[in-house]
Write a protein that holds these residues in place. Structure first.
Motif, PDB file in Angstrom:
ATOM      1  N   ALA A  49       0.819  -1.219   0.000  1.00  0.00           N
ATOM      2  CA  ALA A  49       0.000   0.000   0.000  1.00  0.00           C
ATOM      3  C   ALA A  49       0.850   1.266   0.000  1.00  0.00           C
ATOM      4  CB  ALA A  49      -0.932   0.002   1.211  1.00  0.00           C
ATOM      5  N   GLY A  50       2.179   1.121   0.101  1.00  0.00           N
ATOM      6  CA  GLY A  50       3.066   2.275   0.089  1.00  0.00           C
ATOM      7  C   GLY A  50       3.515   2.747   1.447  1.00  0.00           C
ATOM      8  N   THR A  51       3.235   1.967   2.492  1.00  0.00           N
ATOM      9  CA  THR A  51       3.613   2.334   3.855  1.00  0.00           C
ATOM     10  C   THR A  51       5.016   1.823   4.187  1.00  0.00           C
ATOM     11  OG1 THR A  51       1.321   2.304   4.616  1.00  0.00           O
ATOM     12  CG2 THR A  51       3.015   2.032   6.298  1.00  0.00           C
ATOM     13  N   GLU A  52       5.805   2.659   4.833  1.00  0.00           N
ATOM     14  CA  GLU A  52       7.079   2.215   5.408  1.00  0.00           C
ATOM     15  C   GLU A  52       6.781   1.572   6.758  1.00  0.00           C
ATOM     16  OE1 GLU A  52      10.483   4.914   5.397  1.00  0.00           O
ATOM     17  OE2 GLU A  52       9.270   6.290   4.198  1.00  0.00           O
ATOM     18  N   VAL A  53       7.300   0.371   6.994  1.00  0.00           N
ATOM     19  CA  VAL A  53       7.000  -0.362   8.228  1.00  0.00           C
ATOM     20  C   VAL A  53       8.259  -0.500   9.075  1.00  0.00           C
ATOM     21  CG1 VAL A  53       6.159  -2.512   9.229  1.00  0.00           C
ATOM     22  CG2 VAL A  53       5.127  -1.641   7.114  1.00  0.00           C
ATOM     23  N   PHE A  54       8.194   0.067  10.278  1.00  0.00           N
ATOM     24  CA  PHE A  54       9.305  -0.030  11.220  1.00  0.00           C
ATOM     25  C   PHE A  54       9.032  -1.185  12.180  1.00  0.00           C
ATOM     26  CE2 PHE A  54       9.374   4.309   9.789  1.00  0.00           C
ATOM     27  CZ  PHE A  54      10.715   4.649   9.740  1.00  0.00           C
ATOM     28  N   PRO A  55       9.832  -2.243  12.159  1.00  0.00           N
ATOM     29  CA  PRO A  55       9.653  -3.309  13.151  1.00  0.00           C
ATOM     30  C   PRO A  55      10.118  -2.836  14.519  1.00  0.00           C
ATOM     31  CG  PRO A  55      11.601  -3.735  11.817  1.00  0.00           C
ATOM     32  CD  PRO A  55      10.954  -2.500  11.243  1.00  0.00           C
ATOM     33  N   TYR A  56       9.457  -3.322  15.553  1.00  0.00           N
ATOM     34  CA  TYR A  56       9.834  -2.957  16.917  1.00  0.00           C
ATOM     35  C   TYR A  56       9.580  -4.156  17.814  1.00  0.00           C
ATOM     36  CZ  TYR A  56      10.705  -0.004  20.970  1.00  0.00           C
ATOM     37  OH  TYR A  56      11.240   0.536  22.105  1.00  0.00           O
ATOM     38  N   ALA A  57      10.533  -4.444  18.697  1.00  0.00           N
ATOM     39  CA  ALA A  57      10.508  -5.716  19.415  1.00  0.00           C
ATOM     40  C   ALA A  57       9.611  -5.738  20.643  1.00  0.00           C
ATOM     41  CB  ALA A  57      11.930  -6.105  19.824  1.00  0.00           C
ATOM     42  N   TRP A  58       9.133  -4.587  21.120  1.00  0.00           N
ATOM     43  CA  TRP A  58       8.428  -4.575  22.398  1.00  0.00           C
ATOM     44  C   TRP A  58       7.023  -4.003  22.257  1.00  0.00           C
ATOM     45  CZ3 TRP A  58      11.344  -7.547  25.042  1.00  0.00           C
ATOM     46  CH2 TRP A  58      12.731  -7.496  24.886  1.00  0.00           C
ATOM     47  N   ARG A  59       6.071  -4.633  22.933  1.00  0.00           N
ATOM     48  CA  ARG A  59       4.696  -4.128  22.968  1.00  0.00           C
ATOM     49  C   ARG A  59       4.460  -3.470  24.327  1.00  0.00           C
ATOM     50  NH1 ARG A  59       1.834  -9.643  20.711  1.00  0.00           N
ATOM     51  NH2 ARG A  59       2.645  -9.558  18.589  1.00  0.00           N
ATOM     52  N   ASP A  60       5.142  -2.369  24.560  1.00  0.00           N
ATOM     53  CA  ASP A  60       5.016  -1.668  25.841  1.00  0.00           C
ATOM     54  C   ASP A  60       5.071  -0.167  25.584  1.00  0.00           C
ATOM     55  OD1 ASP A  60       7.683  -1.113  25.315  1.00  0.00           O
ATOM     56  OD2 ASP A  60       8.465  -2.516  26.800  1.00  0.00           O
ATOM     57  N   LEU A 105       5.331  -1.450  13.738  1.00  0.00           N
ATOM     58  CA  LEU A 105       4.647  -2.731  13.897  1.00  0.00           C
ATOM     59  C   LEU A 105       5.385  -3.570  14.942  1.00  0.00           C
ATOM     60  CD1 LEU A 105       2.216  -4.267  12.659  1.00  0.00           C
ATOM     61  CD2 LEU A 105       3.825  -5.306  11.057  1.00  0.00           C
ATOM     62  N   PRO A 106       4.930  -3.524  16.207  1.00  0.00           N
ATOM     63  CA  PRO A 106       5.604  -4.320  17.246  1.00  0.00           C
ATOM     64  C   PRO A 106       5.429  -5.819  16.993  1.00  0.00           C
ATOM     65  CG  PRO A 106       4.274  -2.578  18.221  1.00  0.00           C
ATOM     66  CD  PRO A 106       3.885  -2.667  16.768  1.00  0.00           C
ATOM     67  N   SER A 107       6.518  -6.551  17.101  1.00  0.00           N
ATOM     68  CA  SER A 107       6.492  -7.996  16.912  1.00  0.00           C
ATOM     69  C   SER A 107       7.749  -8.580  17.531  1.00  0.00           C
ATOM     70  CB  SER A 107       6.436  -8.355  15.425  1.00  0.00           C
ATOM     71  OG  SER A 107       6.638  -9.731  15.224  1.00  0.00           O
ATOM     72  N   PRO A 108       7.655  -9.196  18.702  1.00  0.00           N
ATOM     73  CA  PRO A 108       8.854  -9.706  19.369  1.00  0.00           C
ATOM     74  C   PRO A 108       9.677 -10.656  18.512  1.00  0.00           C
ATOM     75  CG  PRO A 108       6.997  -9.689  20.876  1.00  0.00           C
ATOM     76  CD  PRO A 108       6.439  -9.348  19.528  1.00  0.00           C
ATOM     77  N   ASN A 109       9.027 -11.624  17.860  1.00  0.00           N
ATOM     78  CA  ASN A 109       9.777 -12.577  17.045  1.00  0.00           C
ATOM     79  C   ASN A 109      10.325 -11.943  15.776  1.00  0.00           C
ATOM     80  OD1 ASN A 109       9.620 -14.741  18.744  1.00  0.00           O
ATOM     81  ND2 ASN A 109       8.320 -15.982  17.428  1.00  0.00           N
ATOM     82  N   ALA A 114      14.882  -9.729  12.620  1.00  0.00           N
ATOM     83  CA  ALA A 114      15.417  -8.685  11.747  1.00  0.00           C
ATOM     84  C   ALA A 114      16.627  -8.010  12.384  1.00  0.00           C
ATOM     85  CB  ALA A 114      14.332  -7.655  11.435  1.00  0.00           C
ATOM     86  N   ALA A 115      16.546  -7.771  13.687  1.00  0.00           N
ATOM     87  CA  ALA A 115      17.645  -7.103  14.386  1.00  0.00           C
ATOM     88  C   ALA A 115      18.900  -7.955  14.439  1.00  0.00           C
ATOM     89  CB  ALA A 115      17.212  -6.731  15.801  1.00  0.00           C
ATOM     90  N   ALA A 154      10.047 -17.996  11.719  1.00  0.00           N
ATOM     91  CA  ALA A 154       9.988 -17.344  13.029  1.00  0.00           C
ATOM     92  C   ALA A 154       9.465 -18.256  14.120  1.00  0.00           C
ATOM     93  CB  ALA A 154       9.127 -16.088  12.941  1.00  0.00           C
ATOM     94  N   GLY A 155       8.433 -19.061  13.806  1.00  0.00           N
ATOM     95  CA  GLY A 155       7.814 -19.887  14.832  1.00  0.00           C
ATOM     96  C   GLY A 155       7.002 -19.053  15.812  1.00  0.00           C
ATOM     97  N   GLU A 156       6.409 -19.733  16.774  1.00  0.00           N
ATOM     98  CA  GLU A 156       5.616 -19.088  17.821  1.00  0.00           C
ATOM     99  C   GLU A 156       6.234 -19.388  19.182  1.00  0.00           C
ATOM    100  OE1 GLU A 156       3.334 -17.013  17.229  1.00  0.00           O
ATOM    101  OE2 GLU A 156       2.971 -17.358  15.096  1.00  0.00           O
ATOM    102  N   ARG A 157       5.537 -19.030  20.251  1.00  0.00           N
ATOM    103  CA  ARG A 157       6.058 -19.239  21.600  1.00  0.00           C
ATOM    104  C   ARG A 157       5.075 -20.041  22.439  1.00  0.00           C
ATOM    105  NH1 ARG A 157      11.483 -18.227  22.067  1.00  0.00           N
ATOM    106  NH2 ARG A 157      11.999 -16.462  20.733  1.00  0.00           N
TER     107      ARG A 157
END
Length: 251
Positions: A49-60, A105-109, A114-115, A154-157
């Protein structure tokens, strides 16, 4: 430490989870993150859709601060989405939400994987763009012994935090590996061969993903449409590449 685990001398390699990425990424030129339900599927939908997506490891609380720093909207959990904040990890919801130029877009896995790549190229792969990703990599010379690719499912937890291998990620990774092989990449490590065989021998991928553990979790929670979007096989031609901290379309 011995390097027995890096799948050395193979152009296409496969492993699981953030720990696998941390251990193998320093030895490769490119890392492909595969988190079908739903991080990389959401990335593919948003970047299309043209959005830049920044991954982020924490949902806090730090996620909101990070979003402000990036002048970006912040995605919330599926169940936390509202009309005021409609962006979430749900790819179906993202498709319906108003356009934003930048999204955290927070996503721990997914973010942790990516990091782990360090200076390597990072690509977001899923079932929606598996063929496009495989071709993009091969066209740029990735997937050889000199420029190896690491495909990470990635798998799940589990509740205790340990890795739960997820069938949908194995299928997505295998589909990318199959396309790489068809484009002449290789040699494939034994681990990569096993992932490829699993993918190419599964005749009803959409049905399998809907019926597997991760698919059932979403369907029974009212998010069946997310599974449907995730199994739009090769509907996406966009290859999201991590550039300056954000996934963007790289033709």
């Amino acid at each position: 430490m011995s390097d027995w685990f890096v799948q050395q001398d193979h152009g296409v390699r496969f492993e699981w989870g953030p720990t696998g990425a941390q251990q193998l990424a320093p030895d490769v030129a490119c890392l492909v993150v595969v988190d079908v339900l739903s991080f990389t599927t959401s990335v593919s939908v948003a970047v299309e859709a043209g959005t830049e997506v920044f991954p982020y490891a924490w949902r806090d609380g730090t996620a909101a601060a990070f979003a402000r720093e990036k002048a970006a909207a912040l995605a919330v959990g599926r169940r936390a989405a509202t009309s005021a904040v409609p962006w979430s990890l749900s790819p179906a919801a993202l498709r319906q939400a108003p356009f934003v130029p930048r999204l955290v877009l927070p996503s721990p896995n997914g973010s942790a994987i990516a990091a782990a790549a360090g200076d390597s190229t990072v690509v977001a792969g899923c079932l929606r763009n598996a063929t496009a990703v495989g071709r993009w990599l091969a066209e740029r010379g990735y997937g050889t012994a000199q420029r190896p690719v690491l495909v990470i499912a990635a798998g799940e937890r589990w509740p205790d935090g340990s890795l739960r291998p997820a069938l949908e990620d194995l299928l997505g990774a295998g589909a990318i590996i199959a396309e790489l092989e068809s484009q002449g990449a290789g040699p494939l490590s034994p681990e990569a061969v096993a992932a490829r065989v699993c993918s190419t021998s599964t005749t009803d991928v959409a049905g399998v993903v809907a019926a597997c553990s991760s698919g059932l979790e979403l369907v029974r929670s009212g998010f069946a449409e997310d599974v449907a979007v995730a199994t739009e096989l090769d509907a996406g031609m966009v290859v999201p590449v991590l550039t300056d901290g954000a996934f963007t379309h790289q033709p």
